[in-house]
Design a protein around this motif. Sequence first.
Motif, PDB file in Angstrom:
ATOM      1  N   ILE A 134     -12.465  -9.692  -6.793  1.00 61.74           N
ATOM      2  CA  ILE A 134     -11.322  -8.847  -7.178  1.00 61.74           C
ATOM      3  C   ILE A 134      -9.984  -9.457  -6.722  1.00 61.74           C
ATOM      4  CG2 ILE A 134     -12.581  -6.644  -7.300  1.00 61.74           C
ATOM      5  CD1 ILE A 134     -11.185  -5.805  -4.762  1.00 61.74           C
ATOM      6  N   ARG A 135     -10.077 -10.507  -5.926  1.00 63.11           N
ATOM      7  CA  ARG A 135      -8.827 -11.192  -5.556  1.00 63.11           C
ATOM      8  C   ARG A 135      -8.662 -12.483  -6.347  1.00 63.11           C
ATOM      9  NH1 ARG A 135      -8.581  -9.208   0.703  1.00 63.11           N
ATOM     10  NH2 ARG A 135      -8.148  -7.082   0.084  1.00 63.11           N
ATOM     11  N   TYR A 144      -4.434  -8.959   3.910  1.00 62.44           N
ATOM     12  CA  TYR A 144      -4.106  -7.861   4.821  1.00 62.44           C
ATOM     13  C   TYR A 144      -5.354  -7.378   5.558  1.00 62.44           C
ATOM     14  CZ  TYR A 144      -3.111  -2.998   6.146  1.00 62.44           C
ATOM     15  OH  TYR A 144      -2.985  -1.816   6.824  1.00 62.44           O
ATOM     16  N   GLU A 147     -15.560   4.390  -1.483  1.00 60.07           N
ATOM     17  CA  GLU A 147     -14.668   3.260  -1.745  1.00 60.07           C
ATOM     18  C   GLU A 147     -13.962   2.827  -0.461  1.00 60.07           C
ATOM     19  OE1 GLU A 147     -14.244   1.168  -3.872  1.00 60.07           O
ATOM     20  OE2 GLU A 147     -15.327   2.020  -5.565  1.00 60.07           O
ATOM     21  N   ARG A 148     -13.435   1.628  -0.473  1.00 55.30           N
ATOM     22  CA  ARG A 148     -12.665   1.115   0.662  1.00 55.30           C
ATOM     23  C   ARG A 148     -11.279   0.784   0.134  1.00 55.30           C
ATOM     24  NH1 ARG A 148     -16.028   3.652   2.412  1.00 55.30           N
ATOM     25  NH2 ARG A 148     -17.806   3.018   3.680  1.00 55.30           N
ATOM     26  N   LYS A 175       0.645  -9.457  -4.354  1.00 58.67           N
ATOM     27  CA  LYS A 175      -0.603  -9.265  -3.599  1.00 58.67           C
ATOM     28  C   LYS A 175      -1.489 -10.510  -3.630  1.00 58.67           C
ATOM     29  CE  LYS A 175      -0.848  -4.254  -3.972  1.00 58.67           C
ATOM     30  NZ  LYS A 175      -1.483  -3.111  -4.649  1.00 58.67           N
ATOM     31  N   ILE A 204       0.851  -1.202   0.000  1.00 58.74           N
ATOM     32  CA  ILE A 204       0.000   0.000   0.000  1.00 58.74           C
ATOM     33  C   ILE A 204       0.881   1.243   0.000  1.00 58.74           C
ATOM     34  CG2 ILE A 204      -1.626   1.330   1.417  1.00 58.74           C
ATOM     35  CD1 ILE A 204      -2.942  -1.345   2.116  1.00 58.74           C
ATOM     36  N   LEU A 205       1.943   1.212   0.774  1.00 57.03           N
ATOM     37  CA  LEU A 205       2.888   2.331   0.780  1.00 57.03           C
ATOM     38  C   LEU A 205       4.120   1.948  -0.045  1.00 57.03           C
ATOM     39  CD1 LEU A 205       2.929   3.445   4.535  1.00 57.03           C
ATOM     40  CD2 LEU A 205       1.448   4.216   2.705  1.00 57.03           C
ATOM     41  N   TRP A 264      -8.412   0.080   1.401  1.00 59.76           N
ATOM     42  CA  TRP A 264      -7.582  -1.034   1.905  1.00 59.76           C
ATOM     43  C   TRP A 264      -7.881  -2.308   1.127  1.00 59.76           C
ATOM     44  CZ3 TRP A 264      -9.318  -5.554   4.439  1.00 59.76           C
ATOM     45  CH2 TRP A 264     -10.655  -5.579   4.830  1.00 59.76           C
ATOM     46  N   ILE A 265      -9.132  -2.450   0.692  1.00 59.97           N
ATOM     47  CA  ILE A 265      -9.489  -3.654  -0.065  1.00 59.97           C
ATOM     48  C   ILE A 265      -8.910  -3.570  -1.475  1.00 59.97           C
ATOM     49  CG2 ILE A 265     -11.435  -4.916  -1.085  1.00 59.97           C
ATOM     50  CD1 ILE A 265     -12.995  -3.966   1.477  1.00 59.97           C
ATOM     51  N   LEU A 266      -9.094  -2.421  -2.093  1.00 60.15           N
ATOM     52  CA  LEU A 266      -8.620  -2.265  -3.477  1.00 60.15           C
ATOM     53  C   LEU A 266      -7.096  -2.336  -3.546  1.00 60.15           C
ATOM     54  CD1 LEU A 266     -10.882   0.664  -4.697  1.00 60.15           C
ATOM     55  CD2 LEU A 266     -11.334  -1.779  -4.694  1.00 60.15           C
ATOM     56  N   LYS A 267      -6.451  -1.629  -2.604  1.00 56.44           N
ATOM     57  CA  LYS A 267      -5.003  -1.509  -2.722  1.00 56.44           C
ATOM     58  C   LYS A 267      -4.260  -2.767  -2.269  1.00 56.44           C
ATOM     59  CE  LYS A 267      -3.148   2.450  -2.565  1.00 56.44           C
ATOM     60  NZ  LYS A 267      -2.588   3.751  -2.241  1.00 56.44           N
ATOM     61  N   GLU A 287      -1.581   7.258   0.011  1.00 59.25           N
ATOM     62  CA  GLU A 287      -0.972   6.453   1.066  1.00 59.25           C
ATOM     63  C   GLU A 287      -1.894   6.313   2.271  1.00 59.25           C
ATOM     64  OE1 GLU A 287       3.093   7.715   1.758  1.00 59.25           O
ATOM     65  OE2 GLU A 287       3.650   6.441   0.075  1.00 59.25           O
ATOM     66  N   ASN A 308      -8.139  -0.400  11.325  1.00 57.73           N
ATOM     67  CA  ASN A 308      -9.562  -0.038  11.344  1.00 57.73           C
ATOM     68  C   ASN A 308     -10.174  -0.373   9.989  1.00 57.73           C
ATOM     69  OD1 ASN A 308      -9.564   1.287  13.962  1.00 57.73           O
ATOM     70  ND2 ASN A 308      -8.279   2.816  12.974  1.00 57.73           N
ATOM     71  N   TYR A 344     -17.858  -1.691   2.922  1.00 56.22           N
ATOM     72  CA  TYR A 344     -18.882  -1.012   2.107  1.00 56.22           C
ATOM     73  C   TYR A 344     -20.213  -1.161   2.845  1.00 56.22           C
ATOM     74  CZ  TYR A 344     -15.569  -1.099  -1.802  1.00 56.22           C
ATOM     75  OH  TYR A 344     -14.478  -0.918  -2.621  1.00 56.22           O
ATOM     76  N   SER A 388     -12.337   6.790   3.453  1.00 58.44           N
ATOM     77  CA  SER A 388     -13.285   6.409   4.495  1.00 58.44           C
ATOM     78  C   SER A 388     -12.651   6.148   5.855  1.00 58.44           C
ATOM     79  CB  SER A 388     -13.995   5.146   4.040  1.00 58.44           C
ATOM     80  OG  SER A 388     -13.011   4.193   3.700  1.00 58.44           O
ATOM     81  N   ALA A 389     -11.460   5.589   5.879  1.00 58.44           N
ATOM     82  CA  ALA A 389     -10.964   5.054   7.141  1.00 58.44           C
ATOM     83  C   ALA A 389      -9.978   5.961   7.870  1.00 58.44           C
ATOM     84  CB  ALA A 389     -10.298   3.718   6.887  1.00 58.44           C
ATOM     85  N   ASP A 390      -9.031   6.475   7.162  1.00 55.18           N
ATOM     86  CA  ASP A 390      -7.963   7.198   7.835  1.00 55.18           C
ATOM     87  C   ASP A 390      -8.326   8.650   8.089  1.00 55.18           C
ATOM     88  OD1 ASP A 390      -6.401   5.045   7.950  1.00 55.18           O
ATOM     89  OD2 ASP A 390      -4.701   5.891   6.887  1.00 55.18           O
ATOM     90  N   LEU A 435      -5.879   4.928   3.708  1.00 59.79           N
ATOM     91  CA  LEU A 435      -6.770   3.807   3.428  1.00 59.79           C
ATOM     92  C   LEU A 435      -8.207   4.283   3.377  1.00 59.79           C
ATOM     93  CD1 LEU A 435      -5.180   1.000   5.585  1.00 59.79           C
ATOM     94  CD2 LEU A 435      -4.920   1.403   3.172  1.00 59.79           C
ATOM     95  N   SER A 443     -12.571  -0.560   7.208  1.00 61.41           N
ATOM     96  CA  SER A 443     -13.910  -0.028   6.900  1.00 61.41           C
ATOM     97  C   SER A 443     -14.485  -0.869   5.767  1.00 61.41           C
ATOM     98  CB  SER A 443     -13.813   1.438   6.495  1.00 61.41           C
ATOM     99  OG  SER A 443     -12.979   1.567   5.382  1.00 61.41           O
TER     100      SER A 443
END
Lengths: 251, 531
Positions: free
Chosen positions: A103-104, A80, B359-360, A75, A52-53, B362-365, B529, A84, A88, B444-446, B531, A86
Amino acid sequence: MPQISVERLTKHYGTLVALDNVSLDIGSGEIFGLLGPNGAGKSTLLKTLVGILRPTSGTIRIDEIDIVVEPEKAKRMIGYLPENPSLYTGLTTLEFLQFVGKIRGVDDELLDREISESLKSFGLEEKRNSLLGSLSKGMKQKVALIATSLHNPEVLVLDEPLTALDPKTRVSVKDWIGARTKRGVTTILSTHDLDVAQSHAGRIAIIDHGKIVAVGDIESLRKMARAESDARLEDVFLRLTAEKGEDPILK
Amino acid sequence: MSLGTIGVLVRYWVKGRFTKATLVGLAVGETFSIVFVLFGSSTYLSFSNRVGLTTGLSEVAGSLLLALYLVGLIQSGFNGSGLPVNSSDVDYVFTSPVPPREVFGAKILLNSLTTVLFGFPPILVLYLRFSAYYRTGWPVAILAGMVTLVFLVIGLLLSADITLSLGRGIGQRKKLWRNLFITLVLVISLLPITLLIPEVPGVIAEAARILPNGLAATISVGLVSGTSRTIAYLVDLLLLFGWLVGFLLLGVRLSRGHFYEVLEVSVPGAEKFDEPSQSSRLNPRGRSLWSVVRLKERILISRTREARALFVNAMFLSGFLVIYALSGSFQSSPTSFLFILFIIGSFGSGTASRWIEKERLWILKSSPVSMRRYVKEVYRARLAPLLFYLTPVTVAVGVPLVLSQLGQPSLLLGVVLALPGALEIASITMAGGMYFASKYGQSSADDILSSQAQELADIRRFLFQTVINLIMVSPLILLVLASERLASSLGPGSLPALAASLVIVSIVFAGFAINVLLNKAGDAVSRREDL
């Protein structure tokens, strides 16, 4: 050969050094605990590990695949769970899990089976058509955990998976982690719960100010901290993360 | 009731509410709303002049507009948002030894202050425009503006009173009461339409003046249009203040009891759904990944009432455009059909500008998907309802325009280009909206940005978005402007071929612009960077 190899990893946010020359090797099937005070760099390390980063410098390899060079390939092997998670809120539990599975890249047949079994094992069958926005925090955490592992990842990266959960949910989450390990899944577990780290993790890394200050099993950590042979992890942690000249207990 | 406590609460809420970022946002927002008010009021005045509307009918139009405001507040009153509270109020104010009545007083004071501050500039400009048209002078416009502000405060009090009364057994039957209230307001407000039916006694229409919206519209519109009914205005003004005092006293009485549990706590980003359980509609079996992504987006749009909001906005848009068309502006200035481009086109940017919040990341990334492709599929899912609503609007406006320009082929070409051009512009601005949301929108989260920093980011985003969208659509506008000259120089014989080739050019350009913006949006999501 380690399954996860982190070499000289550095991450800067402007002038702030969040990770400073971090190197780690984590073996296949291992539960690896990550401890550190708030703001030490735990979440940054985990987010960088899962792609992610982007690291400022250094490399991360999962099964020899560099996550920066081939992020999509890497990935596929990682599940992961953020601190927190979140969800949908406008999707039902079932829709959310179907979407994440798709999507995975999970096969349709396998996805149906995996969702049904996971919902059953977490006692969420009755909630399959409930909107995620209407679920309790514990239920949401369970749904997020299921989503994390739908694609049967070889590596699980869990950031504080037990925070703010009631005792019953904590037990089921801990059992879930244990079951995954038995299947040979490598788990990196960031936690503030030192009992969980001591009881579950084979090795533990302690991170402070973006640096790994100690890595090893509980015995070697005790030695590094010059603690008693029966010292609790809590005392070891306080000694290792104490500032120079500072009383670790007072801290 | 302690005025000291009310003062302390209001002072700190004001400090929290009016940050530097809010004030900058306020200035930008007010500027845009003033431009819109000037444009809208000029259109209305041309329309009323052309159609021969009397001042009485303008009062009716004003009354109906204010009735819609009242209906909105009645709804929020029944939703428990009549006294807006956030989680900080619950954690710190409600747990403090402050009598509920003082909390009510402070909330009403703050809401009134905010409404007056935000509402007065555009309202004043509206009445100044009217008073300039009717040559009645600016003091009258200020007076009319103040009367309207009194009405706005009455609306706030009504909404608060409704929420407070929910705790008194009305909560179980709130849908019935809400529908009853709304129907009553709308029916009484619509009574003046009977003036259009011959032989219906005028006294029926007068009934609309019982309600605060009818009274406010009568006084305000009457004042700026120079209708001399001094005694009648005084009576109306007394009645209006009667409503104000009545609702205030009712609120003070209702707030004596403990009312905190009936208030709806607003949580930023939280969405409301009618039913906690729904039938699961996302069956991925046999579907491609991208079709599942589009279906997920469509489900979210339908469940979060976005589609309904789109429909309501399209209705207002078509209503406005019909009035604009009837006002004769198209005929008086042939190139003014470019106006369609702006109004219909700007509709696109609003609908998708908050997509990233839904959107979320963390799921997409943490998934092995291409962000560029993902954003494009979300765009496809969002574009379909946009075009579904905008196409009929464009056709409705376009048919009379085309018919009126049949005699002038060179102008007709501009109209023919402008109609699909409006949809193309809407599609481009929607892609632009998604790009700027990807770059500046809060996820949404951070909570990496404080609310003040986010407000500043929103302002920057709004300004950049407006400028970049204008640059991106300018070739389409230039094409429409140049079409008249091209048609004149090439002659009427080549008109069909010219029209076809220009339409193709505009479509190709729109496709290119959308692709560029969506690629940039995908890259922006990848680079984020948080989420």
